[in-house]
Design an enzyme around this catalytic site. Structure first.
Site, mmCIF file in Angstrom:
data_model
loop_
_atom_site.group_PDB
_atom_site.id
_atom_site.type_symbol
_atom_site.label_atom_id
_atom_site.label_comp_id
_atom_site.label_asym_id
_atom_site.label_seq_id
_atom_site.Cartn_x
_atom_site.Cartn_y
_atom_site.Cartn_z
ATOM 1 N N ASP A 96 0.813 -1.219 0.000
ATOM 2 C CA ASP A 96 0.000 0.000 0.000
ATOM 3 C C ASP A 96 0.845 1.267 0.000
ATOM 4 O O ASP A 96 0.403 2.328 0.450
ATOM 5 C CB ASP A 96 -0.928 0.007 1.225
ATOM 6 C CG ASP A 96 -1.990 -1.083 1.146
ATOM 7 O OD1 ASP A 96 -2.368 -1.465 0.020
ATOM 8 O OD2 ASP A 96 -2.435 -1.564 2.207
ATOM 9 N N LYS A 117 -0.163 -8.663 -1.208
ATOM 10 C CA LYS A 117 -1.542 -8.207 -1.416
ATOM 11 C C LYS A 117 -1.540 -6.899 -2.198
ATOM 12 O O LYS A 117 -0.907 -5.927 -1.808
ATOM 13 C CB LYS A 117 -2.255 -8.005 -0.083
ATOM 14 C CG LYS A 117 -3.712 -7.552 -0.237
ATOM 15 C CD LYS A 117 -4.409 -7.411 1.106
ATOM 16 C CE LYS A 117 -4.157 -6.077 1.760
ATOM 17 N NZ LYS A 117 -4.827 -4.933 1.061
ATOM 18 N N ASP A 168 -6.880 -7.790 -3.814
ATOM 19 C CA ASP A 168 -7.868 -7.417 -2.800
ATOM 20 C C ASP A 168 -8.778 -6.302 -3.329
ATOM 21 O O ASP A 168 -8.585 -5.129 -3.018
ATOM 22 C CB ASP A 168 -7.112 -6.967 -1.541
ATOM 23 C CG ASP A 168 -8.022 -6.486 -0.426
ATOM 24 O OD1 ASP A 168 -9.209 -6.870 -0.425
ATOM 25 O OD2 ASP A 168 -7.544 -5.732 0.443
ATOM 26 N N LEU A 169 -9.774 -6.693 -4.132
ATOM 27 C CA LEU A 169 -10.706 -5.709 -4.700
ATOM 28 C C LEU A 169 -12.124 -5.847 -4.151
ATOM 29 O O LEU A 169 -12.998 -5.056 -4.500
ATOM 30 C CB LEU A 169 -10.728 -5.818 -6.234
ATOM 31 C CG LEU A 169 -9.407 -5.531 -6.950
ATOM 32 C CD1 LEU A 169 -9.600 -5.617 -8.469
ATOM 33 C CD2 LEU A 169 -8.837 -4.173 -6.565
ATOM 34 N N LYS A 170 -12.371 -6.868 -3.361
ATOM 35 C CA LYS A 170 -13.659 -7.033 -2.667
ATOM 36 C C LYS A 170 -14.858 -6.823 -3.607
ATOM 37 O O LYS A 170 -15.676 -5.928 -3.412
ATOM 38 C CB LYS A 170 -13.766 -6.068 -1.484
ATOM 39 C CG LYS A 170 -12.644 -6.195 -0.461
ATOM 40 C CD LYS A 170 -12.812 -5.165 0.650
ATOM 41 C CE LYS A 170 -11.658 -5.203 1.629
ATOM 42 N NZ LYS A 170 -10.410 -4.607 1.062
ATOM 43 N N LEU A 171 -14.981 -7.674 -4.596
ATOM 44 C CA LEU A 171 -16.065 -7.537 -5.579
ATOM 45 C C LEU A 171 -17.433 -7.536 -4.908
ATOM 46 O O LEU A 171 -17.715 -8.363 -4.033
ATOM 47 C CB LEU A 171 -16.008 -8.684 -6.597
ATOM 48 C CG LEU A 171 -14.709 -8.864 -7.390
ATOM 49 C CD1 LEU A 171 -14.880 -9.995 -8.407
ATOM 50 C CD2 LEU A 171 -14.291 -7.580 -8.084
ATOM 51 N N PRO A 217 -24.836 -10.559 -9.673
ATOM 52 C CA PRO A 217 -24.116 -11.813 -9.923
ATOM 53 C C PRO A 217 -23.319 -11.873 -11.218
ATOM 54 O O PRO A 217 -22.132 -12.244 -11.196
ATOM 55 C CB PRO A 217 -25.238 -12.858 -9.903
ATOM 56 C CG PRO A 217 -26.245 -12.293 -8.949
ATOM 57 C CD PRO A 217 -26.220 -10.812 -9.199
ATOM 58 N N ARG A 266 1.359 -1.671 7.109
ATOM 59 C CA ARG A 266 2.148 -0.566 7.660
ATOM 60 C C ARG A 266 3.277 -0.981 8.601
ATOM 61 O O ARG A 266 4.372 -0.409 8.527
ATOM 62 C CB ARG A 266 1.216 0.442 8.353
ATOM 63 C CG ARG A 266 0.522 1.362 7.365
ATOM 64 C CD ARG A 266 -0.637 2.112 7.984
ATOM 65 N NE ARG A 266 -1.826 1.254 8.098
ATOM 66 C CZ ARG A 266 -3.029 1.702 8.402
ATOM 67 N NH1 ARG A 266 -3.223 2.985 8.639
ATOM 68 N NH2 ARG A 266 -4.054 0.875 8.468
#
Length: 230
Positions: A8, A32, A59-62, A66, A208
């Site tokens: 990040d 990640k 890590d895009l959390k769709l 559907p 971090r």
């Protein structure tokens, strides 16, 4: 238990520098790639990490209808990532549609469902979902397991409980890990390595505390040694 490092940093160059510094541990580590890095650096960044030998968690959390989620899952699989995530609250049909779409791949990525973001307090969570984090985590974990997903994203505090109601092999990945009690930042439900191990967490995500450390490589070595010790 495996260590997954959140890339990040504010620039691609800083993320690649960190990845290169840690390359000797590539077979032990996962990296990640989240919203910031993927939006800025795109698919090419994924390819560069894969060429270094890393396992990559996108890590895009769709979270959508559907078919749209399944379309996105297919494109993610085509990138060659090793794991990605969706929101469990998208519902059973969406989760099953995603898994059905991935059936055509000889080697598909692992798919995890987000139960409750680790930034939530129980009070904040109840305002949105109408129930406690623990109850909803159980519900979302069962839903995800029944839909054929590989595991869930949850806090360390729910991990053992989730395995008890699903399967010991059902993966739990925990963000917001503060390996040695570092500042929690914007995370509400944090844990250290010992608690994560005790709660049978499979993947710990650390960001971090590693990339902001004066010596990230030494910090990673310390974390890997701690994981092996306990």
């Amino acid at each position: 238990m495996k260590l997954c490092i959140a890339l990040d940093n504010p620039s691609k160059e800083e993320n690649l520098k960190l990845a290169k510094e840690l390359k000797e541990y590539a077979k032990e580590l996962w990296l990640k790639v989240g919203f910031r890095s993927y939006i800025r650096d795109g698919a090419e960044f994924i390819k560069e990490l894969k060429l270094m030998g890393y396992n990559v968690f996108l890590d895009l959390k769709l979270y959508d209808i559907p078919n749209t989620m399944a379309d996105a899952a297919e494109e993610i699989a085509n990138l060659g990532v090793d794991m990605f995530n969706v929101h469990a609250s998208a519902g059973s049909i969406a989760l099953k549609t995603v898994m059905q779409r991935l059936e055509k791949y000889e080697k598909r990525p692992l798919v995890l469902a987000v139960t409750a973001l680790t930034s939530f307090t129980d009070e904040e969570f109840k305002k949105i979902y109408g129930d406690s984090i623990e109850n909803k985590a159980k519900e979302f974990a069962k839903l995800s397991h029944e839909a054929g997903l590989d595991g869930v994203v949850c806090s360390a505090f729910e991990s053992k409980m989730i395995k008890n109601i699903t399967d010991e092999k059902f993966i739990t990945l925990t963000p917001g890990i503060r390996p040695f009690g570092e500042d929690a930042g914007d995370q509400a439900r944090v844990a250290d390595i010992s608690l994560a191990k005790e709660q049978k967490v499979d993947f710990i995500v650390v960001g971090r505390p590693i990339y902001k450390d004066e010596d990230p490589k030494a910090k990673v070595e310390k974390i890997l040694n701690k994981i092996k010790e306990i």
